[in-house]
Design a protein around this motif. Structure first.
Motif, short mmCIF file in Angstrom:
data_model
loop_
_atom_site.label_atom_id
_atom_site.label_comp_id
_atom_site.label_asym_id
_atom_site.label_seq_id
_atom_site.Cartn_x
_atom_site.Cartn_y
_atom_site.Cartn_z
N SER A 99 -51.91 1.14 19.35
CA SER A 99 -50.45 1.15 19.45
C SER A 99 -49.84 2.04 18.38
CB SER A 99 -49.91 -0.27 19.32
OG SER A 99 -50.25 -0.81 18.06
N ASP A 100 -48.60 2.47 18.62
CA ASP A 100 -47.91 3.30 17.62
C ASP A 100 -47.27 2.40 16.58
OD1 ASP A 100 -45.59 2.26 18.72
OD2 ASP A 100 -44.90 4.15 19.59
N ASP A 101 -46.48 2.98 15.70
CA ASP A 101 -45.89 2.22 14.60
C ASP A 101 -44.83 1.22 15.05
OD1 ASP A 101 -47.50 3.50 12.80
OD2 ASP A 101 -46.01 5.00 12.21
N PHE A 102 -44.53 1.22 16.33
CA PHE A 102 -43.57 0.26 16.88
C PHE A 102 -44.29 -0.79 17.73
CE2 PHE A 102 -41.08 3.84 15.67
CZ PHE A 102 -39.82 3.36 15.35
N GLY A 103 -45.61 -0.73 17.74
CA GLY A 103 -46.38 -1.68 18.53
C GLY A 103 -46.37 -1.35 20.00
N ARG A 104 -46.16 -0.06 20.33
CA ARG A 104 -46.07 0.34 21.74
C ARG A 104 -47.22 1.26 22.12
NH1 ARG A 104 -39.71 2.08 21.49
NH2 ARG A 104 -38.89 0.04 20.86
N LEU A 105 -47.56 1.19 23.38
CA LEU A 105 -48.54 2.11 23.96
C LEU A 105 -48.29 2.18 25.46
CD1 LEU A 105 -52.00 0.42 24.43
CD2 LEU A 105 -50.10 -0.85 23.44
N THR A 106 -48.98 3.10 26.09
CA THR A 106 -48.77 3.27 27.52
C THR A 106 -49.05 1.98 28.28
OG1 THR A 106 -49.48 4.48 29.50
CG2 THR A 106 -51.15 4.09 27.80
N ILE B 233 -47.45 -9.77 25.01
CA ILE B 233 -46.91 -8.41 25.14
C ILE B 233 -45.66 -8.45 26.00
CG2 ILE B 233 -49.21 -7.36 24.95
CD1 ILE B 233 -49.06 -6.81 28.00
N ASN B 234 -44.85 -7.42 25.87
CA ASN B 234 -43.74 -7.20 26.79
C ASN B 234 -44.12 -5.97 27.61
OD1 ASN B 234 -41.34 -7.07 28.15
ND2 ASN B 234 -40.12 -6.42 26.40
N TRP B 235 -44.42 -6.19 28.85
CA TRP B 235 -44.86 -5.11 29.74
C TRP B 235 -43.66 -4.72 30.60
CZ3 TRP B 235 -48.71 -5.71 34.39
CH2 TRP B 235 -49.20 -4.45 34.76
N TYR B 236 -43.06 -3.57 30.29
CA TYR B 236 -41.82 -3.21 30.95
C TYR B 236 -41.86 -1.76 31.44
CZ TYR B 236 -40.62 -0.99 26.45
OH TYR B 236 -40.61 -0.21 25.32
N GLU B 237 -40.82 -1.40 32.18
CA GLU B 237 -40.70 -0.04 32.69
C GLU B 237 -39.36 0.52 32.25
OE1 GLU B 237 -41.07 2.46 36.91
OE2 GLU B 237 -41.79 0.37 36.76
N VAL C 72 -44.52 0.72 29.88
CA VAL C 72 -44.75 0.64 28.44
C VAL C 72 -45.21 -0.77 28.08
CG1 VAL C 72 -43.73 0.88 26.13
CG2 VAL C 72 -42.95 2.35 28.01
N ILE C 73 -46.12 -0.84 27.12
CA ILE C 73 -46.54 -2.13 26.55
C ILE C 73 -45.96 -2.23 25.14
CG2 ILE C 73 -48.50 -3.46 25.67
CD1 ILE C 73 -50.17 -2.13 27.92
N GLN C 74 -45.29 -3.33 24.88
CA GLN C 74 -44.79 -3.63 23.53
C GLN C 74 -45.51 -4.87 23.05
OE1 GLN C 74 -41.94 -2.45 21.28
NE2 GLN C 74 -43.34 -3.69 20.07
N ILE C 75 -46.29 -4.76 21.99
CA ILE C 75 -47.00 -5.91 21.44
C ILE C 75 -46.00 -6.77 20.67
CG2 ILE C 75 -48.80 -6.66 19.83
CD1 ILE C 75 -50.31 -4.11 20.54
N GLU C 76 -45.88 -8.02 21.09
CA GLU C 76 -44.92 -8.92 20.46
C GLU C 76 -45.35 -9.28 19.03
OE1 GLU C 76 -42.18 -9.36 21.69
OE2 GLU C 76 -42.27 -9.38 23.87
#
Length: 257
Positions: free
Chosen positions: A36-43, A77-81, A87-91
């Motif tokens: 994940s990136d520094d915001f906890g996000r990845l594809t 995770i928050n799996w959104y579009e 996008v995946i956002q790790i909670e």
């Protein structure tokens, strides 16, 4: 983006993680963290997640899709579009990572309606203290708390370093539970941990003594005895200190000076 990420040991007692129905879900979740990136996000594309996170496992894109859905449903995770991109956002990502005060902007779009709202990151010192306090609190709860896990003798046996549960150990624990109840066994195990005696022989000895005493909740008396001992130690220390402070008077009386 950092090449390494922090993985807190409290993840092993996370209810959200441990209630996942498939071990692969746990693996996928933990393996996504360093990617994940520094915001906890990845594809969030299942095909890209497979190629990026688990390229060598024999999992189909459909398997990845189902696993991501379960991680989303469990609140991990928050799996959104957004902007036609999954996008995946790790909670709770910010809570367990360091060095995030240097981050700028994620290449992945924000969750719809949350654009521009970047959480302020505390200083590294404050974050370290905060995380350390949190982990200590969870560890103390695991041993001395009132959660259902602390009343499970088998879980307590493994988590507190008594050893590996073999068939013989399982049978012995079962006999102790049948004889004394889960609560009694767990309380005796906690006292064994505090005394540094992590073996079932010591636990059984505590239980036998308690039963002989005939007290409903003998572990309460143990706590009272410990508190009394601490007070006595403080009293003895104070007395010794006072005696040492006035020892010169005794010397003067003996020498006549």
């Amino acid at each position: 983006m950092a090449e390494k990420r922090m993985l807190s040991k409290v993840i092993s007692i996370s209810e959200k993680v441990n209630t996942l129905p498939d071990l692969f879900d746990m693996l996928l979740f933990t393996w996504m963290i360093p990617h994940s990136d520094d915001f906890g996000r990845l594809t969030g594309s299942p095909a890209k997640v497979k190629a990026l996170i688990v390229p060598m496992l024999s999992k189909s894109i459909a398997d990845i899709d189902s696993s991501l859905a379960r991680l989303h449903d469990n609140g991990l995770i928050n799996w959104y579009e957004a902007e036609e991109e999954k996008v995946i956002q790790i909670e709770s990502f910010d809570k367990h990572q360091q060095g995030l005060h240097k981050r700028t902007k994620s290449k992945f779009p924000d969750f719809p309606g949350n654009s521009g709202n970047v959480q302020e990151i505390p200083s590294e010192l404050n974050r370290t203290e905060q995380n350390g306090t949190e982990e200590k609190g969870i560890e103390q709860e695991q041993i001395f708390g009132s959660s259902h896990e602390s009343m499970n003798p088998f879980r307590l046996f493994e988590n507190e370093g008594f050893g590996t549960i073999s068939s013989m150990t399982s049978e012995l624990l079962g006999d102790l539970i049948d004889t004394y109840s889960e609560r009694w066994v767990c309380e005796a195990m906690k006292i064994s941990v505090k005394k540094g005696k992590r073996n079932l022989g010591f636990v059984e000895g505590i239980l036998k003594n308690w039963k002989t005493d005939g007290i409903d909740e003998p572990w309460g008396r143990e706590k009272d005895d410990e508190e009394s001992e601490r007070r006595n130690q403080g009293t003895r220390y104070g007395k010794d200190q006072r005696e040492s402070e006035f020892a010169f008077l005794d010397n003067q009386n003996r020498t006549g000076r």
